[in-house]
Design a protein around this motif. Structure first.
Motif, PDB file in Angstrom:
ATOM      1  N   GLY A   1     -16.224  52.438  38.984  1.00 32.21           N
ATOM      2  CA  GLY A   1     -16.339  51.202  39.942  1.00 32.21           C
ATOM      3  C   GLY A   1     -15.450  51.286  41.191  1.00 32.21           C
ATOM      4  O   GLY A   1     -14.869  52.546  41.462  1.00 32.21           O
ATOM      5  N   GLY A   2     -15.498  50.381  42.113  1.00 27.45           N
ATOM      6  CA  GLY A   2     -14.509  50.488  43.371  1.00 27.45           C
ATOM      7  C   GLY A   2     -13.128  50.030  42.780  1.00 27.45           C
ATOM      8  O   GLY A   2     -12.792  49.827  41.769  1.00 27.45           O
ATOM      9  N   ALA A   3     -12.311  50.327  43.751  1.00 28.83           N
ATOM     10  CA  ALA A   3     -10.822  50.080  43.320  1.00 28.83           C
ATOM     11  C   ALA A   3     -10.535  48.625  43.356  1.00 28.83           C
ATOM     12  O   ALA A   3     -11.413  47.985  44.084  1.00 28.83           O
ATOM     13  CB  ALA A   3      -9.915  50.950  44.485  1.00 28.83           C
ATOM     14  N   PHE A   4      -9.504  48.446  42.852  1.00 26.31           N
ATOM     15  CA  PHE A   4      -9.006  46.949  43.030  1.00 26.31           C
ATOM     16  C   PHE A   4      -9.924  46.067  42.514  1.00 26.31           C
ATOM     17  O   PHE A   4     -10.240  44.819  43.322  1.00 26.31           O
ATOM     18  CB  PHE A   4      -8.261  46.615  44.274  1.00 26.31           C
ATOM     19  CG  PHE A   4      -7.242  47.816  44.689  1.00 26.31           C
ATOM     20  CD1 PHE A   4      -6.113  47.715  44.108  1.00 26.31           C
ATOM     21  CD2 PHE A   4      -7.665  48.454  45.720  1.00 26.31           C
ATOM     22  CE1 PHE A   4      -5.231  48.794  44.515  1.00 26.31           C
ATOM     23  CE2 PHE A   4      -6.768  49.436  46.259  1.00 26.31           C
ATOM     24  CZ  PHE A   4      -5.476  49.641  45.648  1.00 26.31           C
ATOM     25  N   GLU A   5     -10.531  46.045  41.391  1.00 28.16           N
ATOM     26  CA  GLU A   5     -11.701  45.231  40.943  1.00 28.16           C
ATOM     27  C   GLU A   5     -11.263  43.761  40.916  1.00 28.16           C
ATOM     28  O   GLU A   5     -10.226  43.402  40.380  1.00 28.16           O
ATOM     29  CB  GLU A   5     -11.940  45.427  39.780  1.00 28.16           C
ATOM     30  CG  GLU A   5     -13.554  45.083  39.318  1.00 28.16           C
ATOM     31  CD  GLU A   5     -14.059  45.704  37.997  1.00 28.16           C
ATOM     32  OE1 GLU A   5     -13.349  45.818  37.259  1.00 28.16           O
ATOM     33  OE2 GLU A   5     -15.265  45.861  37.959  1.00 28.16           O
ATOM     34  N   GLY A   6     -12.107  42.916  41.712  1.00 32.65           N
ATOM     35  CA  GLY A   6     -11.797  41.513  41.695  1.00 32.65           C
ATOM     36  C   GLY A   6     -10.723  40.949  42.467  1.00 32.65           C
ATOM     37  O   GLY A   6     -10.379  39.704  42.746  1.00 32.65           O
ATOM     38  N   ARG A   7     -10.124  41.833  43.287  1.00 34.60           N
ATOM     39  CA  ARG A   7      -8.819  41.309  43.973  1.00 34.60           C
ATOM     40  C   ARG A   7      -9.175  41.181  45.499  1.00 34.60           C
ATOM     41  O   ARG A   7     -10.101  41.924  45.927  1.00 34.60           O
ATOM     42  CB  ARG A   7      -7.601  42.400  44.129  1.00 34.60           C
ATOM     43  CG  ARG A   7      -6.938  42.214  42.580  1.00 34.60           C
ATOM     44  CD  ARG A   7      -6.167  43.344  42.697  1.00 34.60           C
ATOM     45  NE  ARG A   7      -4.849  43.104  43.269  1.00 34.60           N
ATOM     46  CZ  ARG A   7      -3.662  43.961  43.223  1.00 34.60           C
ATOM     47  NH1 ARG A   7      -3.801  45.117  42.530  1.00 34.60           N
ATOM     48  NH2 ARG A   7      -2.584  43.890  44.150  1.00 34.60           N
ATOM     49  N   ALA A   8      -8.700  40.036  46.019  1.00 35.78           N
ATOM     50  CA  ALA A   8      -8.893  39.786  47.424  1.00 35.78           C
ATOM     51  C   ALA A   8      -8.367  40.738  48.101  1.00 35.78           C
ATOM     52  O   ALA A   8      -7.416  41.312  48.242  1.00 35.78           O
ATOM     53  CB  ALA A   8      -8.374  38.242  47.707  1.00 35.78           C
ATOM     54  N   ALA A   9      -9.175  40.754  49.434  1.00 31.12           N
ATOM     55  CA  ALA A   9      -8.811  41.826  50.537  1.00 31.12           C
ATOM     56  C   ALA A   9      -7.528  41.516  51.113  1.00 31.12           C
ATOM     57  O   ALA A   9      -6.435  42.518  51.100  1.00 31.12           O
ATOM     58  CB  ALA A   9      -9.579  41.720  51.724  1.00 31.12           C
ATOM     59  N   GLU A  10      -6.937  40.219  50.948  1.00 37.17           N
ATOM     60  CA  GLU A  10      -5.399  39.958  51.571  1.00 37.17           C
ATOM     61  C   GLU A  10      -4.502  40.581  50.516  1.00 37.17           C
ATOM     62  O   GLU A  10      -3.332  41.043  51.151  1.00 37.17           O
ATOM     63  CB  GLU A  10      -5.401  38.534  51.480  1.00 37.17           C
ATOM     64  CG  GLU A  10      -6.060  37.762  52.572  1.00 37.17           C
ATOM     65  CD  GLU A  10      -7.424  37.494  52.080  1.00 37.17           C
ATOM     66  OE1 GLU A  10      -7.444  36.677  51.122  1.00 37.17           O
ATOM     67  OE2 GLU A  10      -8.540  37.956  52.488  1.00 37.17           O
ATOM     68  N   ASP A  11      -4.915  40.680  49.264  1.00 36.07           N
ATOM     69  CA  ASP A  11      -4.009  41.101  48.354  1.00 36.07           C
ATOM     70  C   ASP A  11      -3.899  42.506  48.339  1.00 36.07           C
ATOM     71  O   ASP A  11      -2.529  43.113  48.274  1.00 36.07           O
ATOM     72  CB  ASP A  11      -4.715  40.814  47.014  1.00 36.07           C
ATOM     73  CG  ASP A  11      -4.161  39.774  46.271  1.00 36.07           C
ATOM     74  OD1 ASP A  11      -3.657  39.069  46.660  1.00 36.07           O
ATOM     75  OD2 ASP A  11      -4.348  40.009  44.775  1.00 36.07           O
ATOM     76  N   ILE A  12      -5.007  43.185  48.715  1.00 37.69           N
ATOM     77  CA  ILE A  12      -4.612  44.830  48.813  1.00 37.69           C
ATOM     78  C   ILE A  12      -3.977  45.064  49.952  1.00 37.69           C
ATOM     79  O   ILE A  12      -3.083  46.022  50.118  1.00 37.69           O
ATOM     80  CB  ILE A  12      -6.286  45.408  49.108  1.00 37.69           C
ATOM     81  CG1 ILE A  12      -7.064  45.139  47.669  1.00 37.69           C
ATOM     82  CG2 ILE A  12      -6.066  46.897  49.206  1.00 37.69           C
ATOM     83  CD1 ILE A  12      -8.421  45.369  47.905  1.00 37.69           C
TER      84      ILE A  12
ATOM     85  N   PHE B   1     -11.772  51.382  50.175  1.00 44.09           N
ATOM     86  CA  PHE B   1     -12.141  51.978  48.606  1.00 44.09           C
ATOM     87  C   PHE B   1     -12.736  50.996  47.706  1.00 44.09           C
ATOM     88  O   PHE B   1     -12.965  51.490  46.789  1.00 44.09           O
ATOM     89  CB  PHE B   1     -10.827  52.550  48.060  1.00 44.09           C
ATOM     90  CG  PHE B   1     -10.546  53.970  48.742  1.00 44.09           C
ATOM     91  CD1 PHE B   1     -11.500  54.762  49.141  1.00 44.09           C
ATOM     92  CD2 PHE B   1      -9.474  54.222  49.418  1.00 44.09           C
ATOM     93  CE1 PHE B   1     -11.328  56.053  49.763  1.00 44.09           C
ATOM     94  CE2 PHE B   1      -8.879  55.705  49.938  1.00 44.09           C
ATOM     95  CZ  PHE B   1     -10.056  56.647  49.972  1.00 44.09           C
ATOM     96  N   GLN B   2     -12.391  49.847  47.889  1.00 43.72           N
ATOM     97  CA  GLN B   2     -12.894  48.587  46.865  1.00 43.72           C
ATOM     98  C   GLN B   2     -14.309  48.558  46.852  1.00 43.72           C
ATOM     99  O   GLN B   2     -14.963  48.465  45.680  1.00 43.72           O
ATOM    100  CB  GLN B   2     -12.280  47.260  47.376  1.00 43.72           C
ATOM    101  CG  GLN B   2     -12.476  46.256  46.432  1.00 43.72           C
ATOM    102  CD  GLN B   2     -11.799  45.004  46.838  1.00 43.72           C
ATOM    103  OE1 GLN B   2     -11.738  44.606  47.998  1.00 43.72           O
ATOM    104  NE2 GLN B   2     -11.196  44.217  45.701  1.00 43.72           N
ATOM    105  N   ALA B   3     -15.018  49.144  48.002  1.00 41.53           N
ATOM    106  CA  ALA B   3     -16.474  48.717  48.002  1.00 41.53           C
ATOM    107  C   ALA B   3     -17.073  50.105  47.670  1.00 41.53           C
ATOM    108  O   ALA B   3     -18.303  50.127  47.561  1.00 41.53           O
ATOM    109  CB  ALA B   3     -16.938  48.178  49.365  1.00 41.53           C
ATOM    110  N   MET B   4     -16.353  51.079  47.348  1.00 48.41           N
ATOM    111  CA  MET B   4     -17.051  52.334  47.301  1.00 48.41           C
ATOM    112  C   MET B   4     -16.786  52.842  45.614  1.00 48.41           C
ATOM    113  O   MET B   4     -16.141  52.598  44.944  1.00 48.41           O
ATOM    114  CB  MET B   4     -16.190  53.506  48.061  1.00 48.41           C
ATOM    115  CG  MET B   4     -15.998  52.909  49.548  1.00 48.41           C
ATOM    116  SD  MET B   4     -15.645  54.156  50.751  1.00 48.41           S
ATOM    117  CE  MET B   4     -17.265  54.449  51.093  1.00 48.41           C
ATOM    118  N   PRO B   5     -18.054  53.517  45.394  1.00 48.96           N
ATOM    119  CA  PRO B   5     -18.111  54.232  44.123  1.00 48.96           C
ATOM    120  C   PRO B   5     -16.965  55.150  43.784  1.00 48.96           C
ATOM    121  O   PRO B   5     -16.585  55.941  44.810  1.00 48.96           O
ATOM    122  CB  PRO B   5     -19.326  54.877  44.156  1.00 48.96           C
ATOM    123  CG  PRO B   5     -19.918  55.270  45.630  1.00 48.96           C
ATOM    124  CD  PRO B   5     -19.397  54.135  46.106  1.00 48.96           C
TER     125      PRO B   5
END
Ligand code: TRP
Length: 466
Positions: free
Chosen positions: A136-147, A311-315
């Motif tokens: 999966g992408g990184a940081f599953e389920g976390r908001a962009a502001e979090d990252i 990276f969150q959105a990438m395989p």
């Protein structure tokens, strides 16, 4: 192999020298600073002028530094002194390298702070890989502001910042204390190939999964109206930082080069590899950032904030993120060892103490200074050490060191090196070292005598007072 009488080690082969020097050049400057600077300075115009600076200023200065070191076969100030003595010139010229050694020490102290951030992100992606899993992408389920908030979160934790800084510095010290063959060369010979494999992999991944076309046109569309004085200054400063110039680092490495190494050819390889990595770093990072719809001009946040969000959105996001930061860590380490080696070699040769003792002394100094830089983002955010100098009025301790080294020490060191090599040193001795003939030789000499010092002086004055 030790050279008789000098008690000093040499690179075990020409390729070891090239790998170590490329390792010194390729670092956070390429992966972190170059994309940030290109993005903040409008892309294409900056990139073209950057390449121009590397060829016309960086490359001739690089060859000058390496040949001074190889002639002297000693730490940088001693090498300059020996070339001056052999040329019947005042030995006081060695001061140009003493300034450089001091500047390398200053750069080391804040370079290890950023190296520490890289270590933190290695940890973040490692943890995330266990949580999110492989595909999966990184940081599953976390908001962009979090990252995005990971970076200020880390800045806010003073103990963590100091710990990361000291951790990175300790790794650097470990390898420098082991010496050339089993320390610095070991790092270069084992880590640089791993770096290149990971780097090519991520560039290809970025090209296929990201927005490659947009990145190419962003980086290579030259719009001359964007080429302002400020952009030019940023480009030349970046070229120097990236090639490790102006602060005795390449002189120090040149001193371990064998007599039969062709220095002109080697300089070309170093500059070529460093520039290729910078361009490819742009082509790895921008497609990923554009595909996520993020801005190119995020500056220093590009690598530590935009990229993790992308990276969150990438395989395979966690895995690629982890590989990315490990690769940056390797590149940073092969650079930080060169920053530590320059002052360490000076200290142990000058005071006749052991390499290990010198490493500990210099490292301790860098640790103390580094703490002030590490705390510049929160605890000491209001501390403005150079407030009395207008262009540094707003700079915290970290930014002040970065600014003073890049805008004063590096150009001054390079100008003095050009004058010394181009005008003061015996031309016959220089000819024996440089490995150039005919037109190339004359071109190089003209660049070192006229073009480089004048261009650097002009750019420095514009940058400081313009
Ligand atoms: N060139 C390295 C980079 O791009 C940093 C570096 C290593 C450096 N040694 C240096 C910069 C000496 C200036 C001087 O990350």
């Amino acid at each position: 192999m030790a050279v008789a009488g000098s008690g000093h080690e040499n690179w075990s082969s020409r390729s070891a020298f090239i790998l170590a020097a490329v390792g010194s050049a390729v670092g956070l400057g390429n992966m972190w600073r170059f994309p940030a600077e290109a993005g903040e300075n409008g892309g294409g115009a900056f990139v073209l002028f950057y390449i121009f600076c590397v060829l016309l200023i960086g490359l001739p200065v690089l060859l000058s530094e390496i040949l001074v070191g190889r002639h002297g076969q000693a730490n940088a100030p001693e090498s300059v002194r020996r070339l001056a003595r052999d040329s019947n010139a005042p030995e006081g010229w060695s001061v140009l390298a003493s300034l450089g050694v001091f500047a390398a020490f200053l750069i080391l102290s804040f370079y290890c702070v950023v190296g520490g951030w890289v270590l933190y992100y290695v940890g973040v992606f490692l943890g995330d890989l266990f949580q999110t899993g492989l595909t999966g992408g990184a940081f599953e389920g976390r908001a962009a502001e979090d990252i995005e908030g990971l970076l200020p979160g880390m800045f806010g934790d003073g103990a963590l910042m100091v710990g990361l800084n000291l951790g990175f510095l300790a790794v650097t010290m470990f390898f420098v204390a082991r010496g050339i063959a089993s320390g610095i060369e070991w790092v270069a010979v084992y880590l640089m190939p791993v770096f290149f494999v990971l780097f090519l992999g991520i560039t290809i991944y970025g090209a296929f999964t990201g927005n490659f076309g947009q990145a190419v046109s962003y980086l290579f569309t030259f719009d001359f109206s964007k080429l302002t004085g400020e952009v030019m200054l940023a480009a030349v400063g970046q070229a120097f930082f990236s090639l490790s110039l102006g602060v005795a680092g390449m002189m120090t490495y040149g001193a371990y080069a064998n007599r039969d190494t062709n220095l002109a050819e080697t300089s070309g390889i170093i500059a070529g590899a460093d520039t290729a990595v910078a361009m490819l770093a742009g082509l790895a990072i921008f497609p990923i950032v554009f595909a996520a719809g993020l801005s190119a001009s995020a500056g220093p946040g590009l690598m530590f904030q935009s990229l993790p969000i992308a990276f969150q959105a990438m395989p395979f996001g966690s895995l690629i993120g982890l590989a990315f930061f490990i690769m940056v860590f390797f590149a940073a380490l092969t650079s930080s060892v060169s920053l530590l080696e320059a002052p360490t070699a000076y200290v142990f040769e000058k005071f006749g103490i052991s390499r290990v003792a010198a490493t500990l002394i210099v490292g301790l100094g860098a640790a103390i200074l580094g703490i002030l830089s590490a705390l510049s983002f929160n605890e000491l955010a209001e501390f403005r050490p150079l407030a009395f100098i207008p262009i540094f009025a707003e700079a915290n301790f970290f930014d002040a060191l970065d600014g003073v080294t890049a805008k004063l020490f590096m150009p001054i060191g390079a100008i003095l090196t050009c004058i010394f090599v181009g005008w003061v040193a015996d031309a016959k001795l220089i000819d024996e070292e440089n490995g150039l003939d005919g037109v190339l030789h004359q071109t190089w000499r003209a660049l070192v005598r006229y073009v480089c010092p004048l261009a650097l002086a002009a750019i420095m004055l514009v940058g400081l007072f313009g």
